[in-house]
Design a protein around this motif. Structure first.
Motif, PDB file in Angstrom:
ATOM      1  N   THR A  41       0.806  -1.228   0.000  1.00 45.26           N
ATOM      2  CA  THR A  41       0.000   0.000   0.000  1.00 45.26           C
ATOM      3  C   THR A  41       0.837   1.275   0.000  1.00 45.26           C
ATOM      4  N   VAL A  42       2.141   1.161  -0.275  1.00 46.67           N
ATOM      5  CA  VAL A  42       3.017   2.330  -0.287  1.00 46.67           C
ATOM      6  C   VAL A  42       2.875   3.058  -1.627  1.00 46.67           C
ATOM      7  N   ASP A  43       2.506   4.320  -1.582  1.00 48.47           N
ATOM      8  CA  ASP A  43       2.504   5.186  -2.750  1.00 48.47           C
ATOM      9  C   ASP A  43       3.740   6.066  -2.629  1.00 48.47           C
ATOM     10  N   GLU A  44       4.754   5.804  -3.439  1.00 46.12           N
ATOM     11  CA  GLU A  44       6.046   6.477  -3.285  1.00 46.12           C
ATOM     12  C   GLU A  44       5.935   7.992  -3.355  1.00 46.12           C
ATOM     13  N   GLN A  45       5.123   8.508  -4.266  1.00 45.77           N
ATOM     14  CA  GLN A  45       4.999   9.962  -4.389  1.00 45.77           C
ATOM     15  C   GLN A  45       4.379  10.576  -3.146  1.00 45.77           C
ATOM     16  N   THR A  46       3.367   9.941  -2.597  1.00 47.07           N
ATOM     17  CA  THR A  46       2.743  10.432  -1.366  1.00 47.07           C
ATOM     18  C   THR A  46       3.725  10.384  -0.210  1.00 47.07           C
ATOM     19  N   GLU A  47       4.455   9.280  -0.094  1.00 43.88           N
ATOM     20  CA  GLU A  47       5.420   9.125   0.993  1.00 43.88           C
ATOM     21  C   GLU A  47       6.548  10.153   0.870  1.00 43.88           C
ATOM     22  N   GLN A  48       7.030  10.392  -0.348  1.00 43.37           N
ATOM     23  CA  GLN A  48       8.098  11.375  -0.549  1.00 43.37           C
ATOM     24  C   GLN A  48       7.614  12.779  -0.205  1.00 43.37           C
ATOM     25  N   ALA A  49       6.376  13.091  -0.602  1.00 42.56           N
ATOM     26  CA  ALA A  49       5.816  14.412  -0.279  1.00 42.56           C
ATOM     27  C   ALA A  49       5.651  14.567   1.231  1.00 42.56           C
ATOM     28  N   ASN A  50       5.148  13.531   1.892  1.00 42.85           N
ATOM     29  CA  ASN A  50       4.992  13.578   3.351  1.00 42.85           C
ATOM     30  C   ASN A  50       6.347  13.680   4.048  1.00 42.85           C
ATOM     31  N   PHE A  51       7.342  12.968   3.528  1.00 40.35           N
ATOM     32  CA  PHE A  51       8.678  13.007   4.115  1.00 40.35           C
ATOM     33  C   PHE A  51       9.279  14.412   3.993  1.00 40.35           C
ATOM     34  N   ALA A  52       9.110  15.041   2.825  1.00 34.39           N
ATOM     35  CA  ALA A  52       9.624  16.399   2.617  1.00 34.39           C
ATOM     36  C   ALA A  52       8.910  17.405   3.522  1.00 34.39           C
ATOM     37  N   ALA A  53       7.584  17.308   3.614  1.00 35.98           N
ATOM     38  CA  ALA A  53       6.817  18.213   4.476  1.00 35.98           C
ATOM     39  C   ALA A  53       7.197  18.009   5.941  1.00 35.98           C
ATOM     40  N   ASN A  54       7.401  16.760   6.325  1.00 35.06           N
ATOM     41  CA  ASN A  54       7.798  16.452   7.700  1.00 35.06           C
ATOM     42  C   ASN A  54       9.156  17.088   8.011  1.00 35.06           C
ATOM     43  N   GLY A  55      10.068  17.055   7.051  1.00 40.08           N
ATOM     44  CA  GLY A  55      11.381  17.684   7.240  1.00 40.08           C
ATOM     45  C   GLY A  55      11.273  19.181   7.440  1.00 40.08           C
ATOM     46  N   VAL A  56      10.362  19.814   6.718  1.00 39.90           N
ATOM     47  CA  VAL A  56      10.150  21.261   6.864  1.00 39.90           C
ATOM     48  C   VAL A  56       9.610  21.571   8.260  1.00 39.90           C
ATOM     49  N   HIS A  57       8.656  20.767   8.741  1.00 40.07           N
ATOM     50  CA  HIS A  57       8.107  20.970  10.078  1.00 40.07           C
ATOM     51  C   HIS A  57       9.182  20.780  11.152  1.00 40.07           C
ATOM     52  N   TYR A  58      10.018  19.754  10.979  1.00 44.97           N
ATOM     53  CA  TYR A  58      11.108  19.492  11.924  1.00 44.97           C
ATOM     54  C   TYR A  58      12.059  20.687  11.978  1.00 44.97           C
ATOM     55  N   GLN A  59      12.440  21.188  10.800  1.00 47.10           N
ATOM     56  CA  GLN A  59      13.351  22.337  10.736  1.00 47.10           C
ATOM     57  C   GLN A  59      12.730  23.583  11.363  1.00 47.10           C
ATOM     58  N   ALA A  60      11.425  23.765  11.192  1.00 46.59           N
ATOM     59  CA  ALA A  60      10.755  24.934  11.777  1.00 46.59           C
ATOM     60  C   ALA A  60      10.784  24.868  13.301  1.00 46.59           C
ATOM     61  N   SER A  61      10.496  23.697  13.865  1.00 46.33           N
ATOM     62  CA  SER A  61      10.556  23.555  15.322  1.00 46.33           C
ATOM     63  C   SER A  61      11.977  23.749  15.827  1.00 46.33           C
ATOM     64  N   LEU A  62      12.936  23.206  15.105  1.00 52.59           N
ATOM     65  CA  LEU A  62      14.337  23.354  15.481  1.00 52.59           C
ATOM     66  C   LEU A  62      14.773  24.820  15.409  1.00 52.59           C
ATOM     67  N   ALA A  63      14.317  25.532  14.380  1.00 48.41           N
ATOM     68  CA  ALA A  63      14.648  26.959  14.243  1.00 48.41           C
ATOM     69  C   ALA A  63      14.052  27.771  15.397  1.00 48.41           C
ATOM     70  N   PHE A  64      12.846  27.426  15.808  1.00 48.13           N
ATOM     71  CA  PHE A  64      12.228  28.135  16.940  1.00 48.13           C
ATOM     72  C   PHE A  64      13.044  27.925  18.211  1.00 48.13           C
ATOM     73  N   ILE A  65      13.432  26.673  18.478  1.00 46.54           N
ATOM     74  CA  ILE A  65      14.216  26.380  19.680  1.00 46.54           C
ATOM     75  C   ILE A  65      15.569  27.090  19.619  1.00 46.54           C
ATOM     76  N   THR A  66      16.191  27.073  18.448  1.00 44.08           N
ATOM     77  CA  THR A  66      17.478  27.757  18.277  1.00 44.08           C
ATOM     78  C   THR A  66      17.336  29.250  18.529  1.00 44.08           C
ATOM     79  N   ALA A  67      16.269  29.857  18.047  1.00 44.01           N
ATOM     80  CA  ALA A  67      16.031  31.291  18.267  1.00 44.01           C
ATOM     81  C   ALA A  67      15.817  31.584  19.749  1.00 44.01           C
ATOM     82  N   GLN A  68      15.116  30.694  20.446  1.00 47.77           N
ATOM     83  CA  GLN A  68      14.906  30.877  21.884  1.00 47.77           C
ATOM     84  C   GLN A  68      16.236  30.806  22.641  1.00 47.77           C
ATOM     85  N   ILE A  69      17.093  29.872  22.272  1.00 45.90           N
ATOM     86  CA  ILE A  69      18.402  29.735  22.918  1.00 45.90           C
ATOM     87  C   ILE A  69      19.252  30.968  22.638  1.00 45.90           C
TER      88      ILE A  69
END
Length: 131
Positions: A94-122
């Protein structure tokens, strides 16, 4: 009296852990894209974050476990959901590679945003301390 780090960084500390776990799940889906019968999984991020932050949608949060007890927060984070396939393959995968790649890329953006917020707080704290 000092504020705990969880209050200092807000929900971003819990979010980082969940984004990282979701990256692992999505990477596993992509790695098994050609495995017959493999069922794609994902994390219900909103429900897992509510559980991790203690905001369980109006329900009372579970108390922190003692040594040797099962941690409900960690257990909730590992509850994976099956992904509903848009085009299931003939071999049951049931793996749709395009969907998984899009979700993986979006997840990376969310991770970087949270990391950037924490870095700014520090950075802000260092500026406040050093002047």
């Amino acid at each position: 009296m000092s504020a705990p780090l969880d209050n200092l960084f807000g929900i971003h500390t819990q979010a980082l852990g969940l984004w990282q776990r979701r990256s692992e799940v999505l990477a596993s889906n992509l790695a098994n894209a050609d495995t017959p019968g493999y069922k794609a999984r994902d994390i219900d991020f909103r429900a897992a974050l509510e559980q991790a932050s203690g905001q369980s949608g109006g329900q009372l949060p579970l108390s922190t476990p003692s040594t040797g007890q099962i941690d409900p927060v960690a257990q909730q984070a590992d509850k994976l959901l099956w992904r509903n396939p848009t085009q299931p393959s003939m071999d049951g995968n049931t793996v749709d590679e395009q969907t998984e790649q899009a979700n993986f890329a979006a997840n990376g953006v969310h991770y970087q945003a949270s990391l950037a917020f924490i870095t700014a707080q520090i950075r802000m704290l260092r500026t406040a301390i050093t002047g």
